[in-house]
Motif scaffolding. Structure first.
Motif, mmCIF file in Angstrom:
data_model
loop_
_atom_site.group_PDB
_atom_site.id
_atom_site.type_symbol
_atom_site.label_atom_id
_atom_site.label_comp_id
_atom_site.label_asym_id
_atom_site.label_seq_id
_atom_site.Cartn_x
_atom_site.Cartn_y
_atom_site.Cartn_z
ATOM 1 N N LEU A 125 0.849 -1.182 0.000
ATOM 2 C CA LEU A 125 0.000 0.000 0.000
ATOM 3 C C LEU A 125 0.885 1.232 0.000
ATOM 4 O O LEU A 125 1.977 1.219 0.576
ATOM 5 C CB LEU A 125 -0.886 0.033 1.244
ATOM 6 C CG LEU A 125 -1.805 -1.162 1.468
ATOM 7 C CD1 LEU A 125 -2.565 -0.990 2.772
ATOM 8 C CD2 LEU A 125 -2.756 -1.344 0.295
ATOM 9 N N VAL A 126 0.401 2.300 -0.633
ATOM 10 C CA VAL A 126 1.084 3.584 -0.592
ATOM 11 C C VAL A 126 0.207 4.564 0.156
ATOM 12 O O VAL A 126 -1.020 4.518 0.060
ATOM 13 C CB VAL A 126 1.426 4.118 -2.003
ATOM 14 C CG1 VAL A 126 2.340 3.167 -2.742
ATOM 15 C CG2 VAL A 126 0.180 4.396 -2.819
ATOM 16 N N GLN A 127 0.834 5.448 0.929
ATOM 17 C CA GLN A 127 0.097 6.518 1.599
ATOM 18 C C GLN A 127 0.338 7.800 0.814
ATOM 19 O O GLN A 127 1.472 8.267 0.682
ATOM 20 C CB GLN A 127 0.543 6.692 3.050
ATOM 21 C CG GLN A 127 -0.342 7.664 3.797
ATOM 22 C CD GLN A 127 0.043 7.799 5.259
ATOM 23 O OE1 GLN A 127 1.216 7.677 5.616
ATOM 24 N NE2 GLN A 127 -0.952 8.044 6.096
ATOM 25 N N ARG A 128 -0.755 8.359 0.296
ATOM 26 C CA ARG A 128 -0.674 9.565 -0.534
ATOM 27 C C ARG A 128 -0.288 10.783 0.297
ATOM 28 O O ARG A 128 -0.723 10.922 1.434
ATOM 29 C CB ARG A 128 -2.024 9.809 -1.205
ATOM 30 C CG ARG A 128 -2.437 8.721 -2.170
ATOM 31 C CD ARG A 128 -3.859 8.949 -2.644
ATOM 32 N NE ARG A 128 -4.044 10.316 -3.110
ATOM 33 C CZ ARG A 128 -4.347 10.653 -4.343
ATOM 34 N NH1 ARG A 128 -4.504 9.717 -5.250
ATOM 35 N NH2 ARG A 128 -4.509 11.915 -4.687
ATOM 36 N N ARG A 129 0.511 11.658 -0.275
ATOM 37 C CA ARG A 129 0.887 12.902 0.405
ATOM 38 C C ARG A 129 -0.275 13.890 0.470
ATOM 39 O O ARG A 129 -0.419 14.612 1.450
ATOM 40 C CB ARG A 129 2.054 13.584 -0.313
ATOM 41 C CG ARG A 129 3.387 12.983 -0.009
ATOM 42 C CD ARG A 129 4.524 13.888 -0.443
ATOM 43 N NE ARG A 129 5.773 13.184 -0.331
ATOM 44 C CZ ARG A 129 6.474 13.056 0.796
ATOM 45 N NH1 ARG A 129 6.043 13.608 1.904
ATOM 46 N NH2 ARG A 129 7.597 12.374 0.808
ATOM 47 N N ASP A 130 -1.110 13.943 -0.568
ATOM 48 C CA ASP A 130 -2.146 14.977 -0.630
ATOM 49 C C ASP A 130 -3.288 14.780 0.354
ATOM 50 O O ASP A 130 -3.852 15.752 0.852
ATOM 51 C CB ASP A 130 -2.683 15.138 -2.056
ATOM 52 C CG ASP A 130 -3.327 13.877 -2.615
ATOM 53 O OD1 ASP A 130 -3.262 12.804 -1.983
ATOM 54 O OD2 ASP A 130 -3.889 13.968 -3.730
ATOM 55 N N ASN A 131 -3.649 13.532 0.668
ATOM 56 C CA ASN A 131 -4.783 13.307 1.574
ATOM 57 C C ASN A 131 -4.519 12.259 2.651
ATOM 58 O O ASN A 131 -5.410 11.949 3.427
ATOM 59 C CB ASN A 131 -6.039 12.945 0.774
ATOM 60 C CG ASN A 131 -5.883 11.665 -0.020
ATOM 61 O OD1 ASN A 131 -4.983 10.865 0.220
ATOM 62 N ND2 ASN A 131 -6.767 11.465 -0.990
ATOM 63 N N ALA A 132 -3.322 11.704 2.685
ATOM 64 C CA ALA A 132 -2.891 10.705 3.666
ATOM 65 C C ALA A 132 -3.644 9.377 3.560
ATOM 66 O O ALA A 132 -3.499 8.518 4.417
ATOM 67 C CB ALA A 132 -2.973 11.240 5.098
ATOM 68 N N HIS A 133 -4.424 9.169 2.505
ATOM 69 C CA HIS A 133 -5.143 7.900 2.322
ATOM 70 C C HIS A 133 -4.188 6.809 1.859
ATOM 71 O O HIS A 133 -3.224 7.074 1.144
ATOM 72 C CB HIS A 133 -6.251 8.056 1.293
ATOM 73 C CG HIS A 133 -7.394 8.888 1.759
ATOM 74 N ND1 HIS A 133 -8.461 9.180 0.971
ATOM 75 C CD2 HIS A 133 -7.655 9.482 2.941
ATOM 76 C CE1 HIS A 133 -9.322 9.919 1.621
ATOM 77 N NE2 HIS A 133 -8.845 10.134 2.835
ATOM 78 N N TRP A 134 -4.514 5.588 2.254
ATOM 79 C CA TRP A 134 -3.771 4.409 1.822
ATOM 80 C C TRP A 134 -4.477 3.822 0.610
ATOM 81 O O TRP A 134 -5.699 3.701 0.598
ATOM 82 C CB TRP A 134 -3.700 3.385 2.940
ATOM 83 C CG TRP A 134 -2.816 3.796 4.067
ATOM 84 C CD1 TRP A 134 -3.208 4.389 5.232
ATOM 85 C CD2 TRP A 134 -1.405 3.643 4.149
ATOM 86 N NE1 TRP A 134 -2.119 4.632 6.030
ATOM 87 C CE2 TRP A 134 -0.993 4.175 5.392
ATOM 88 C CE3 TRP A 134 -0.439 3.112 3.296
ATOM 89 C CZ2 TRP A 134 0.333 4.184 5.794
ATOM 90 C CZ3 TRP A 134 0.883 3.111 3.697
ATOM 91 C CH2 TRP A 134 1.264 3.650 4.939
#
Length: 142
Positions: free
Chosen positions: A24-33
């Motif tokens: 999984l990646v955690q997005r920088r823009d919204n912190a969603h996985w």
């Protein structure tokens, strides 16, 4: 009367699996996985777009193993093609889009991701045949 001028966009996502875990990646823009992926460019093949998007977001070069699902966001008109993949080269590297990585079990996927994204990862981890699903961006529809 339906709006026939509306367009769909097509995205690709790669669920990179290693044993019983998925990346999984955690997005920088919204912190969603989410699984790594993004919008397919008009002039590229599906496989080329998948490999490019996963490499851009993770630093890994992947090999697609199987198409595991087709998902449509009914709210935004985005069709996502999701593939089970294996890593063949590279190292995980954070970047402008991704701030963290996690190798998740099925239980962690369910706890960490919105339903519309969790089902994509779970389908890729366990599906023998591609699934076709619809959602509103967060929850599955029907």
């Amino acid at each position: 009367m339906p709006d026939h001028s509306a367009r769909h966009s097509v995205s690709v996502a790669g669920v990179v699996v290693d044993g019983d875990k998925a990346l999984l990646v955690q997005r920088r823009d919204n912190a969603h996985w989410e699984p790594p992926g993004g919008v397919l460019e008009v002039a590229e093949t599906i496989t080329d777009g998948l490999v490019r998007e996963v490499r851009e977001e993770t630093g890994l070069t992947v090999e697609p193993i199987a198409l595991t699902g087709v998902y449509k966001n009914m709210t935004r008109g985005i069709v996502a093609l999701v593939f089970r993949c294996r890593s063949v080269a590279g190292n995980l590297l954070t970047n402008d889009e991704v701030k963290s990585f996690h190798w998740a079990t099925k239980d962690e996927v369910t706890a960490m991701l919105d339903e519309a994204y969790a089902v994509r990862v779970l389908d890729a981890m366990q599906a023998e045949h591609p699934k076709i699903r619809h959602h509103d961006g967060v929850n599955l529809l029907g």
